[in-house]
Design a protein around this motif. Structure first.
Motif, mmCIF file in Angstrom:
data_model
loop_
_atom_site.group_PDB
_atom_site.id
_atom_site.type_symbol
_atom_site.label_atom_id
_atom_site.label_comp_id
_atom_site.label_asym_id
_atom_site.label_seq_id
_atom_site.Cartn_x
_atom_site.Cartn_y
_atom_site.Cartn_z
ATOM 1 N N UNK A 130 0.821 -1.205 0.000
ATOM 2 C CA UNK A 130 0.000 0.000 0.000
ATOM 3 C C UNK A 130 0.860 1.262 0.000
ATOM 4 N N UNK A 131 1.916 1.252 0.793
ATOM 5 C CA UNK A 131 2.807 2.420 0.827
ATOM 6 C C UNK A 131 3.467 2.635 -0.531
ATOM 7 N N UNK A 132 3.842 1.545 -1.187
ATOM 8 C CA UNK A 132 4.481 1.678 -2.491
ATOM 9 C C UNK A 132 3.536 2.308 -3.506
ATOM 10 N N UNK A 172 5.869 9.546 -7.449
ATOM 11 C CA UNK A 172 6.776 10.500 -8.078
ATOM 12 C C UNK A 172 7.794 9.740 -8.921
ATOM 13 N N UNK A 173 8.493 10.457 -9.809
ATOM 14 C CA UNK A 173 9.415 9.806 -10.738
ATOM 15 C C UNK A 173 10.571 9.132 -10.013
ATOM 16 N N UNK A 174 11.132 9.817 -9.020
ATOM 17 C CA UNK A 174 12.257 9.235 -8.290
ATOM 18 C C UNK A 174 11.783 8.052 -7.464
ATOM 19 N N UNK A 175 10.639 8.222 -6.845
ATOM 20 C CA UNK A 175 10.112 7.159 -5.991
ATOM 21 C C UNK A 175 9.652 5.971 -6.801
ATOM 22 N N UNK A 176 9.354 6.188 -8.084
ATOM 23 C CA UNK A 176 8.972 5.052 -8.921
ATOM 24 C C UNK A 176 10.164 4.132 -9.127
ATOM 25 N N UNK A 177 11.351 4.719 -9.345
ATOM 26 C CA UNK A 177 12.546 3.910 -9.506
ATOM 27 C C UNK A 177 12.834 3.133 -8.228
ATOM 28 N N UNK A 178 12.723 3.816 -7.105
ATOM 29 C CA UNK A 178 12.919 3.117 -5.836
ATOM 30 C C UNK A 178 11.820 2.086 -5.618
ATOM 31 N N UNK A 179 10.606 2.411 -6.050
ATOM 32 C CA UNK A 179 9.493 1.498 -5.893
ATOM 33 C C UNK A 179 9.694 0.223 -6.675
ATOM 34 N N UNK A 219 11.839 -6.513 -3.964
ATOM 35 C CA UNK A 219 12.029 -6.976 -2.594
ATOM 36 C C UNK A 219 10.762 -7.639 -2.062
ATOM 37 N N UNK A 220 9.615 -7.015 -2.346
ATOM 38 C CA UNK A 220 8.351 -7.584 -1.901
ATOM 39 C C UNK A 220 8.120 -8.941 -2.565
ATOM 40 N N UNK A 221 8.441 -9.033 -3.867
ATOM 41 C CA UNK A 221 8.277 -10.298 -4.570
ATOM 42 C C UNK A 221 9.128 -11.394 -3.941
ATOM 43 N N UNK A 222 10.359 -11.053 -3.576
ATOM 44 C CA UNK A 222 11.244 -12.032 -2.939
ATOM 45 C C UNK A 222 10.683 -12.479 -1.597
ATOM 46 N N UNK A 223 10.173 -11.528 -0.830
ATOM 47 C CA UNK A 223 9.589 -11.879 0.464
ATOM 48 C C UNK A 223 8.351 -12.762 0.281
ATOM 49 N N UNK A 224 7.567 -12.477 -0.739
ATOM 50 C CA UNK A 224 6.393 -13.300 -1.012
ATOM 51 C C UNK A 224 6.787 -14.724 -1.370
#
Length: 362
Positions: free
Chosen positions: A219-221, A226-233, A239-244
């Motif tokens: 949800x936070x993602x 924003x453009x910068x946060x999309x790259x970080x997202x 990371x979320x996929x790996x945890x899943x």
């Protein structure tokens, strides 16, 4: 409900009453093959990237299952081939005691390792700062050593008079006495069943907490675009996929162990509270407990991260391609008119395109 008649000859039987070694041989082969393949996959992954704490725990679980399989299955096959029960193999009941100890010990160790895996995921997702600062692979090795030590000391108790290992029909099984007449043996059974039940509940709660924290992360993602946060997202999404992937693997292993061990826990409590005897249910619960070391490695092989990742990518690509085609059809329906017999789709499209007013060639 009337209880089944008690078979008093089973604990002292010197020969195998019935059954066939075929089923035991298939279970033994499947257990060895599955654990060996799982260890090979783990070694290949370790060579590609440094082993994480989670992988250390998974490797320990697979090795534990392999040791458990080699500890009991060869004795069952030997009993069938020699037509001698576990007690009949020697006079001092050492084989029966070893079998009962191994069954009790490895069932507790397996669930304890599953619990440690669940706690590791819970700390990794819910408390990442503490996880990064305090936990390492060394903690995993220490945890495994403590689990083995505590379970080994607990399972020695029947040899000291607190609890009892007895033989079950057809003479190829030994486990804790499910129908003890001595109060101390009943107390041992209740402690054993309670330990299993507490570990099962804690494992499930940790997995539920991980699911909750992963949903919050997702949800936070989505909230930051924003453009910068999309790259970080994008990195965060991986990371979320790996945890899943880790959660799916742990979840199915937990489900397998709950299915295999919970009937035994229920049977122990029923024997203690309602004094219900059912040797058929005892045998089924023991068979389920012995099947868990066979199921675990195959769950790992099937749900090893590359497999669900490929399936998920295929599902995502299929879901994305269908809306795209439908969108194009809605924008340019004339481009998708059926072609006359003998005409290709490309030629039909060219004729339609040339016939549109204002286009070159019209």
């Amino acid at each position: 409900m009337a209880s089944e008649p008690k078979n008093d000859s089973c604990p002292v039987r010197l020969t195998v009453s019935d059954g066939s070694p075929t089923t035991s041989a298939i279970m033994f082969s499947a257990g060895v093959l599955g654990n060996v393949v799982a260890l090979i996959l783990l070694e290949i992954r370790r060579r590609k990237q440094p082993a994480s704490l989670f992988q250390v725990l998974v490797t320990s679980l697979v090795i534990t299952d392999l040791l458990g399989t080699f500890s009991v299955s060869p004795l069952v096959l030997t009993a069938y081939l020699k037509n001698e029960s576990l007690i009949g193999m020697n006079e001092n009941r050492f084989v029966c005691g070893h079998f009962g100890y191994a069954m009790t010990f490895f069932s507790m160790v397996t669930l304890a390792i599953l619990l440690s895996m669940a706690v590791e995921r819970w700390l990794s997702i819910g408390h990442p700062y503490f996880y990064e600062k305090r936990l390492s692979k060394r903690c995993g090795y220490i945890t495994i050593a403590l689990i083995y030590l505590i379970c080994a000391l607990f399972c020695v108790a029947p040899f000291l008079g607190f609890g009892k290992y007895v033989q079950y029909c057809p003479g190829t099984w030994c486990f804790i006495d499910m129908d003890p007449s001595v109060r101390s043996h009943k107390v041992f059974n209740i402690i054993y069943a309670t330990c299993l039940l507490v570990m099962i509940i804690c494992t499930v709660l940790c997995n539920v907490s991980v699911i909750y924290h992963l949903s919050l992360m997702n949800r936070r993602r989505k909230a930051h675009r924003s453009s910068i946060q999309r790259q970080r997202g994008h990195k965060r999404q991986r990371s979320i996929t790996k945890e899943l992937e880790h959660l799916v693997l742990l979840g199915f292993m937990t489900i397998a162990f709950v299915i295999c061990s919970l009937p035994l826990v229920i049977q122990v409590y029923l024997r203690y509270t309602l004094n219900q005897e059912s040797h058929k249910n005892d045998r089924i619960s023991l068979l389920l407990v012995s099947a868990n070391p066979i199921i675990d490695p195959w769950v790992f092989i099937i749900l090893s991260p590359p497999v669900p990742r490929l399936l998920w990518n295929k599902i995502c690509k299929t879901a994305k391609s269908k809306p795209t085609q439908e969108k194009v059809r809605s924008i340019h329906p004339v481009m998708y008119q059926s072609s006359p017999p003998g005409d290709t789709e490309g030629g039909n499209f060219l004729k339609i395109y040339k016939g549109i007013p204002g286009t070159a060639g019209s």
